[in-house]
Design an enzyme around this catalytic site. Structure first.
Site, PDB file in Angstrom:
ATOM      1  N   GLU A  69      48.217   5.697   9.832  1.00  0.00           N
ATOM      2  CA  GLU A  69      49.150   6.780  10.137  1.00  0.00           C
ATOM      3  C   GLU A  69      48.430   8.110   9.970  1.00  0.00           C
ATOM      4  OE1 GLU A  69      52.685   7.374   7.733  1.00  0.00           O
ATOM      5  OE2 GLU A  69      53.442   8.880   9.146  1.00  0.00           O
TER       6      GLU A  69
ATOM      7  N   ASP B   3      51.854  18.509  13.965  1.00  0.00           N
ATOM      8  CA  ASP B   3      52.134  19.945  14.105  1.00  0.00           C
ATOM      9  C   ASP B   3      52.219  20.272  15.597  1.00  0.00           C
ATOM     10  OD1 ASP B   3      52.026  20.025  11.394  1.00  0.00           O
ATOM     11  OD2 ASP B   3      50.001  20.868  11.268  1.00  0.00           O
TER      12      ASP B   3
HETATM   13  N1  SAH Z   1      54.634  12.543   9.379  1.00  0.00           N
HETATM   14  C1  SAH Z   1      55.379  13.327   8.426  1.00  0.00           C
HETATM   15  C2  SAH Z   1      54.853  14.783   8.340  1.00  0.00           C
HETATM   16  C3  SAH Z   1      54.855  15.529   9.646  1.00  0.00           C
HETATM   17  S1  SAH Z   1      54.231  17.198   9.519  1.00  0.00           S
HETATM   18  C4  SAH Z   1      56.838  13.275   8.759  1.00  0.00           C
HETATM   19  O1  SAH Z   1      57.188  12.912   9.885  1.00  0.00           O
HETATM   20  O2  SAH Z   1      57.649  13.602   7.894  1.00  0.00           O
HETATM   21  C5  SAH Z   1      52.551  16.987  10.105  1.00  0.00           C
HETATM   22  C6  SAH Z   1      51.616  16.476   9.030  1.00  0.00           C
HETATM   23  O3  SAH Z   1      50.305  16.388   9.587  1.00  0.00           O
HETATM   24  C7  SAH Z   1      51.515  17.384   7.820  1.00  0.00           C
HETATM   25  O4  SAH Z   1      51.608  16.612   6.656  1.00  0.00           O
HETATM   26  C8  SAH Z   1      50.142  18.023   7.970  1.00  0.00           C
HETATM   27  O5  SAH Z   1      49.568  18.403   6.727  1.00  0.00           O
HETATM   28  C9  SAH Z   1      49.374  16.925   8.652  1.00  0.00           C
HETATM   29  N2  SAH Z   1      48.200  17.401   9.407  1.00  0.00           N
HETATM   30  C10 SAH Z   1      48.132  18.491  10.190  1.00  0.00           C
HETATM   31  N3  SAH Z   1      46.908  18.637  10.717  1.00  0.00           N
HETATM   32  C11 SAH Z   1      46.183  17.577  10.248  1.00  0.00           C
HETATM   33  C12 SAH Z   1      44.831  17.164  10.418  1.00  0.00           C
HETATM   34  N4  SAH Z   1      43.995  17.869  11.178  1.00  0.00           N
HETATM   35  N5  SAH Z   1      44.434  16.052   9.793  1.00  0.00           N
HETATM   36  C13 SAH Z   1      45.272  15.317   9.014  1.00  0.00           C
HETATM   37  N6  SAH Z   1      46.555  15.672   8.817  1.00  0.00           N
HETATM   38  C14 SAH Z   1      47.005  16.786   9.415  1.00  0.00           C
END
Ligand code: SAH
Length: 234
Positions: A63, A137
C-alpha cells in the site's frame, strides 16, 4: 526504466537534519523497531522481501501512502495469507501505522518510511502480488500535475514490479487522478476490470473493500469516492 524517471529524492537521515528534535516522530520511528523499516534499510530487501517478514514467504501486497494505517492494518488482519507492506513518507504517519499494526497484532504487516517516487529502489520484477493506493495527494491544480503520483512513471514502474495477474486497486476523491491513471497504462500490460463513481453507493469494484480514514472524511462531507480496478495481464 525507460522514459522520464521518477524525480530524485535525497533521503534525510537524523544526522542530516540540523534540528532533528523539531520532529519527535523522526526519532520515534527509528526507535520502534519492527514493524518499522527505516529508509536506509528498505532497499536491502529488494527481491527478498520475505526476509522482512521473519522469512515468511507469502504473496506481497503493497500500500502506497497508508496514512494512519487503518486500511493497512485492517487488510493485513483480514488477509493473513499475504505479507503487507506500507510505504509512507511522513514520520508521524509511519509511527501511527506501526501502532495500528501492533494493536491489530498483524505480524504479517510492515511499514517503511520511503518516498513513493523512488519505488524502483525497492522491488524486483514481478515481486508485488497486489498494489493498493488510497486517496493519494490529489494536486488538483493543473500546474501541479507533475506532482501527481498516479501517472505514466508509476504505470511503467507497476508494469515491471507487479506479477502477472496482480491487481491494482485505487481509490480517490479526485476523478481526474484515476482517469489519468487509466490512460497512463495504454500500451502497457494492464486491463481495466472495474470502475466505481461512488464506492459509498455502488460499492467498490472488488469484494472486500475497507473504508479508509480519508474516505470516511469524504463520506461525512457527502462527496463521492471513485475507484479503479486494474490487473497486470499475463
Ligand atoms: N491512504 C490514507 C491516507 C491518504 S493521504 C487514507 O486513505 O486514509 C495520502 C498519504 O500519502 C499521506 O499519508 C501522505 O503522507 C502520503 N504520501 C504523500 N506523498 C508520498 C510519497 N511521495 N511517498 C509516500 N507516501 C506519500
Amino acid at each position: 526504466m525507460e522514459g522520464k524517471r521518477f524525480h530524485r529524492f535525497k533521503d534525510k537521515r537524523p544526522e542530516d537534519y540540523k534540528q532533528p528534535d523539531l520532529n519527535p516522530y523522526l526519532k520515534l520511528h527509528r526507535e520502534m523497531g519492527p514493524p518499522v523499516i527505516v529508509a536506509e534499510d528498505a532497499p536491502g530487501f529488494r527481491g527478498r522481501w520475505a526476509a522482512a517478514f521473519d522469512d515468511r514467504d507469502a504473496p506481497l501486497h503493497v500500500e502506497i501512502g497508508p496514512g494512519n494505517g487503518f486500511y493497512l492494518a485492517g487488510m493485513a488482519s483480514r488477509h493473513p495469507e499475504f505479507n503487507w507492506l506500507g510505504i509512507e513518507i511522513r514520520f508521524k504517519r509511519v509511527v501511527l501505522c506501526a501502532r495500528k499494526i501492533n494493536a491489530a497484532e498483524a505480524s504479517n504487516a510492515r511499514i517503511t518510511r520511503y518516498d513513493a517516487w523512488q519505488l524502483e529502489d525497492l522491488f524486483a520484477t514481478g515481486e508485488i502480488a497486489g498494489l493498493h493506493i488510497n486517496f493519494p495527494d490529489p494536486w488538483k491544480k493543473d500546474k501541479h500535475e507533475k506532482h501527481r503520483l498516479l501517472g505514466p512513471p508509476l504505470a511503467r514502474w507497476a508494469a515491471d514490479a507487479l506479477s502477472p495477474g496482480a491487481e491494482l486497486r485505487l481509490k480517490s476523491d479526485h476523478r481526474p487522478n484515476l482517469e489519468r491513471m487509466a490512460a497512463s497504462v495504454e500500451g502497457l500490460p494492464f486491463e481495466q476490470l472495474g470502475w466505481s463513481d461512488d464506492v459509498g453507493v455502488q460499492g467498490a469494484p472488488w469484494p472486500d473493500d475497507l473504508v479508509t480514514n480519508y474516505q470516511s472524511k469524504f463520506v461525512k462531507l457527502g462527496e463521492p469516492t471513485y475507484a479503479l480496478l486494474m490487473r497486470r495481464t499475463d
